[in-house]
Write a protein that holds these residues in place. Structure first.
Motif, PDB file in Angstrom:
ATOM      1  N   ARG A 116       8.026   0.421 -20.830  1.00 45.58           N
ATOM      2  CA  ARG A 116       9.040   0.394 -19.762  1.00 45.58           C
ATOM      3  C   ARG A 116       8.404   0.847 -18.457  1.00 45.58           C
ATOM      4  NH1 ARG A 116      14.314   0.412 -20.346  1.00 45.58           N
ATOM      5  NH2 ARG A 116      14.607   2.286 -19.095  1.00 45.58           N
ATOM      6  N   VAL A 117       8.515  -0.008 -17.442  1.00 47.55           N
ATOM      7  CA  VAL A 117       7.855   0.213 -16.162  1.00 47.55           C
ATOM      8  C   VAL A 117       8.888   0.252 -15.045  1.00 47.55           C
ATOM      9  CG1 VAL A 117       6.125  -0.679 -14.548  1.00 47.55           C
ATOM     10  CG2 VAL A 117       5.792  -0.966 -17.022  1.00 47.55           C
ATOM     11  N   LEU A 118       8.771   1.259 -14.200  1.00 50.77           N
ATOM     12  CA  LEU A 118       9.599   1.391 -13.000  1.00 50.77           C
ATOM     13  C   LEU A 118       8.786   0.907 -11.812  1.00 50.77           C
ATOM     14  CD1 LEU A 118      12.066   2.479 -11.405  1.00 50.77           C
ATOM     15  CD2 LEU A 118      10.898   4.711 -11.379  1.00 50.77           C
ATOM     16  N   ILE A 119       9.314  -0.040 -11.049  1.00 50.46           N
ATOM     17  CA  ILE A 119       8.656  -0.551  -9.850  1.00 50.46           C
ATOM     18  C   ILE A 119       9.089   0.296  -8.657  1.00 50.46           C
ATOM     19  CG2 ILE A 119       8.478  -2.528  -8.276  1.00 50.46           C
ATOM     20  CD1 ILE A 119       9.029  -4.302 -10.800  1.00 50.46           C
ATOM     21  N   VAL A 120       8.112   0.714  -7.834  1.00 51.44           N
ATOM     22  CA  VAL A 120       8.408   1.539  -6.663  1.00 51.44           C
ATOM     23  C   VAL A 120       7.687   0.972  -5.445  1.00 51.44           C
ATOM     24  CG1 VAL A 120       8.193   3.832  -5.626  1.00 51.44           C
ATOM     25  CG2 VAL A 120       8.769   3.631  -8.039  1.00 51.44           C
ATOM     26  N   ASP A 121       8.404   0.909  -4.332  1.00 49.64           N
ATOM     27  CA  ASP A 121       7.797   0.518  -3.054  1.00 49.64           C
ATOM     28  C   ASP A 121       8.541   1.221  -1.932  1.00 49.64           C
ATOM     29  OD1 ASP A 121       5.976  -0.711  -1.380  1.00 49.64           O
ATOM     30  OD2 ASP A 121       6.673  -2.746  -1.754  1.00 49.64           O
ATOM     31  N   ASP A 122       7.962   1.158  -0.741  1.00 49.86           N
ATOM     32  CA  ASP A 122       8.591   1.838   0.388  1.00 49.86           C
ATOM     33  C   ASP A 122       9.819   1.108   0.883  1.00 49.86           C
ATOM     34  OD1 ASP A 122       6.922  -0.245   1.501  1.00 49.86           O
ATOM     35  OD2 ASP A 122       7.017   0.766   3.437  1.00 49.86           O
ATOM     36  N   LEU A 123       9.810  -0.234   0.819  1.00 46.08           N
ATOM     37  CA  LEU A 123      10.876  -1.001   1.437  1.00 46.08           C
ATOM     38  C   LEU A 123      11.085  -2.303   0.688  1.00 46.08           C
ATOM     39  CD1 LEU A 123      11.516  -1.459   5.150  1.00 46.08           C
ATOM     40  CD2 LEU A 123      11.121  -3.522   3.822  1.00 46.08           C
ATOM     41  N   ILE A 124      12.342  -2.728   0.588  1.00 48.39           N
ATOM     42  CA  ILE A 124      12.639  -4.058   0.064  1.00 48.39           C
ATOM     43  C   ILE A 124      13.390  -4.825   1.146  1.00 48.39           C
ATOM     44  CG2 ILE A 124      14.729  -3.273  -1.145  1.00 48.39           C
ATOM     45  CD1 ILE A 124      13.941  -5.545  -3.268  1.00 48.39           C
ATOM     46  N   ALA A 125      12.888  -6.005   1.434  1.00 52.62           N
ATOM     47  CA  ALA A 125      13.512  -6.876   2.428  1.00 52.62           C
ATOM     48  C   ALA A 125      14.016  -8.118   1.696  1.00 52.62           C
ATOM     49  CB  ALA A 125      12.519  -7.209   3.539  1.00 52.62           C
ATOM     50  N   THR A 126      13.241  -9.203   1.699  1.00 55.39           N
ATOM     51  CA  THR A 126      13.654 -10.423   0.993  1.00 55.39           C
ATOM     52  C   THR A 126      13.447 -10.311  -0.510  1.00 55.39           C
ATOM     53  OG1 THR A 126      11.498 -11.481   1.214  1.00 55.39           O
ATOM     54  CG2 THR A 126      13.105 -11.854   2.997  1.00 55.39           C
ATOM     55  N   GLY A 127      12.627  -9.370  -0.943  1.00 56.75           N
ATOM     56  CA  GLY A 127      12.412  -9.139  -2.368  1.00 56.75           C
ATOM     57  C   GLY A 127      11.323  -9.974  -3.003  1.00 56.75           C
ATOM     58  N   GLY A 128      10.601 -10.760  -2.227  1.00 58.68           N
ATOM     59  CA  GLY A 128       9.567 -11.624  -2.790  1.00 58.68           C
ATOM     60  C   GLY A 128       8.473 -10.879  -3.521  1.00 58.68           C
ATOM     61  N   THR A 129       7.968  -9.815  -2.925  1.00 56.70           N
ATOM     62  CA  THR A 129       6.893  -9.053  -3.561  1.00 56.70           C
ATOM     63  C   THR A 129       7.403  -8.322  -4.798  1.00 56.70           C
ATOM     64  OG1 THR A 129       5.978  -8.712  -1.355  1.00 56.70           O
ATOM     65  CG2 THR A 129       5.020  -7.418  -3.124  1.00 56.70           C
ATOM     66  N   ALA A 130       8.575  -7.705  -4.687  1.00 57.31           N
ATOM     67  CA  ALA A 130       9.140  -6.992  -5.836  1.00 57.31           C
ATOM     68  C   ALA A 130       9.454  -7.961  -6.974  1.00 57.31           C
ATOM     69  CB  ALA A 130      10.393  -6.225  -5.414  1.00 57.31           C
ATOM     70  N   GLU A 131       9.963  -9.134  -6.646  1.00 56.20           N
ATOM     71  CA  GLU A 131      10.242 -10.140  -7.666  1.00 56.20           C
ATOM     72  C   GLU A 131       8.940 -10.559  -8.368  1.00 56.20           C
ATOM     73  OE1 GLU A 131      12.719 -14.279  -7.979  1.00 56.20           O
ATOM     74  OE2 GLU A 131      11.328 -14.094  -6.290  1.00 56.20           O
ATOM     75  N   ALA A 132       7.862 -10.725  -7.613  1.00 52.63           N
ATOM     76  CA  ALA A 132       6.569 -11.059  -8.209  1.00 52.63           C
ATOM     77  C   ALA A 132       6.093  -9.935  -9.131  1.00 52.63           C
ATOM     78  CB  ALA A 132       5.537 -11.339  -7.118  1.00 52.63           C
ATOM     79  N   ALA A 133       6.330  -8.689  -8.750  1.00 54.11           N
ATOM     80  CA  ALA A 133       5.963  -7.554  -9.609  1.00 54.11           C
ATOM     81  C   ALA A 133       6.745  -7.586 -10.916  1.00 54.11           C
ATOM     82  CB  ALA A 133       6.190  -6.238  -8.871  1.00 54.11           C
ATOM     83  N   VAL A 134       8.039  -7.907 -10.841  1.00 55.87           N
ATOM     84  CA  VAL A 134       8.865  -8.037 -12.045  1.00 55.87           C
ATOM     85  C   VAL A 134       8.265  -9.104 -12.964  1.00 55.87           C
ATOM     86  CG1 VAL A 134      11.122  -8.831 -12.906  1.00 55.87           C
ATOM     87  CG2 VAL A 134      11.007  -7.233 -10.968  1.00 55.87           C
TER      88      VAL A 134
ATOM     89  N   ALA B 148       0.821  -1.193   0.000  1.00 56.07           N
ATOM     90  CA  ALA B 148       0.000   0.000   0.000  1.00 56.07           C
ATOM     91  C   ALA B 148       0.867   1.259   0.000  1.00 56.07           C
ATOM     92  CB  ALA B 148      -0.915   0.037   1.220  1.00 56.07           C
ATOM     93  N   ARG B 149       1.966   1.263   0.742  1.00 57.58           N
ATOM     94  CA  ARG B 149       2.789   2.476   0.783  1.00 57.58           C
ATOM     95  C   ARG B 149       3.455   2.755  -0.546  1.00 57.58           C
ATOM     96  NH1 ARG B 149       2.830  -0.045   5.595  1.00 57.58           N
ATOM     97  NH2 ARG B 149       4.575  -1.324   4.928  1.00 57.58           N
ATOM     98  N   GLY B 150       3.615   1.731  -1.373  1.00 57.29           N
ATOM     99  CA  GLY B 150       4.134   1.936  -2.720  1.00 57.29           C
ATOM    100  C   GLY B 150       3.207   2.774  -3.580  1.00 57.29           C
ATOM    101  N   PHE B 151       1.910   2.813  -3.224  1.00 56.97           N
ATOM    102  CA  PHE B 151       0.980   3.695  -3.931  1.00 56.97           C
ATOM    103  C   PHE B 151       1.326   5.155  -3.661  1.00 56.97           C
ATOM    104  CE2 PHE B 151      -2.908   0.606  -3.794  1.00 56.97           C
ATOM    105  CZ  PHE B 151      -2.217  -0.309  -4.567  1.00 56.97           C
ATOM    106  N   ILE B 152       1.657   5.457  -2.424  1.00 57.71           N
ATOM    107  CA  ILE B 152       1.934   6.840  -2.029  1.00 57.71           C
ATOM    108  C   ILE B 152       3.183   7.353  -2.728  1.00 57.71           C
ATOM    109  CG2 ILE B 152       2.485   8.369  -0.094  1.00 57.71           C
ATOM    110  CD1 ILE B 152       0.926   6.259   1.673  1.00 57.71           C
ATOM    111  N   VAL B 153       4.284   6.636  -2.560  1.00 54.80           N
ATOM    112  CA  VAL B 153       5.529   7.112  -3.155  1.00 54.80           C
ATOM    113  C   VAL B 153       5.533   6.889  -4.667  1.00 54.80           C
ATOM    114  CG1 VAL B 153       6.916   7.038  -1.052  1.00 54.80           C
ATOM    115  CG2 VAL B 153       6.775   5.008  -2.467  1.00 54.80           C
ATOM    116  N   GLY B 154       4.953   5.789  -5.127  1.00 56.30           N
ATOM    117  CA  GLY B 154       4.923   5.510  -6.563  1.00 56.30           C
ATOM    118  C   GLY B 154       4.111   6.518  -7.352  1.00 56.30           C
TER     119      GLY B 154
END
Length: 181
Positions: free
Chosen positions: A118-136, A62-68
């Motif tokens: 071309r898409v830029l992925i944005v989120d508030d925090l990256i930890a293990t990267g599971g969610t960001a990897e799924a977005a990719v 959800a916080r990726g909506f704010i900063v993204g």
């Protein structure tokens, strides 16, 4: 103090034992509630991609909506919400990812990205990267190209940025900090 020298890390609140014992939660609401801090963070998140062709920013709930959303505005492009399963009103494509115990699914509208965009992925925090990897994987599934990924906070010892790098995605974070998210 200028926006270029503002210490963003000092504006992030750390909450011990949230949401469970042993977790040091990095809360960016204090950063985004600080007008100069928010402006500085958005400038710095967007800076490496200014002058590049970016068709859209994909923000992770959800916080990726704010900063993204703010980064998309700064880059002059559209915004794509990536949400938890069942939250989007139109036909969606999904991608599962691993959680500490089990799996979850994120989705985006099936027509959110056109082939070759071309898409830029944005989120508030990256930890293990599971969610960001799924977005990719979601963006690539529909024929999009991942231009990069930007995060306010990286927890480097958890390996998320390295996981994205293995997929050929360059990432940057404004703050690197220890501990768990």
């Amino acid at each position: 103090m200028s926006l270029d020298t503002l210490d963003l890390k000092s504006l992030v609140r750390t909450i011990p034992d949230y949401p469970k014992p042993g977790i040091m939660f990095r809360d960016i609401t204090t950063l985004i509630g600080h007008a100069d801090g928010f402006r500085a963070a958005i400038r710095r998140l967007a800076a490496p991609y200014e002058g590049e062709k970016i068709d859209a920013v994909a923000g992770i709930e959800a916080r990726g909506f704010i900063v993204g959303g703010a980064v998309a505005d700064r880059l002059g492009c559209g915004f794509i919400p990536i949400r938890k399963k069942g939250k989007l009103p139109w036909r969606a494509v999904g991608q599962d990812y691993q959680l500490e115990y089990g799996t979850d699914i994120i989705e985006m509208h099936e027509d959110a990205v056109k082939p070759g965009e071309r898409v830029l992925i944005v989120d508030d925090l990256i930890a293990t990267g599971g969610t960001a990897e799924a977005a990719v994987k979601l963006i690539k599934l529909v024929g999009g190209e991942v231009a990069g990924a930007a995060f306010v906070i990286d927890l480097p010892e958890l390996g998320g940025v390295a996981k994205l790098s293995a997929h050929g995605v360059r990432s940057h974070a404004l703050i690197a900090t220890g501990g768990t998210a």
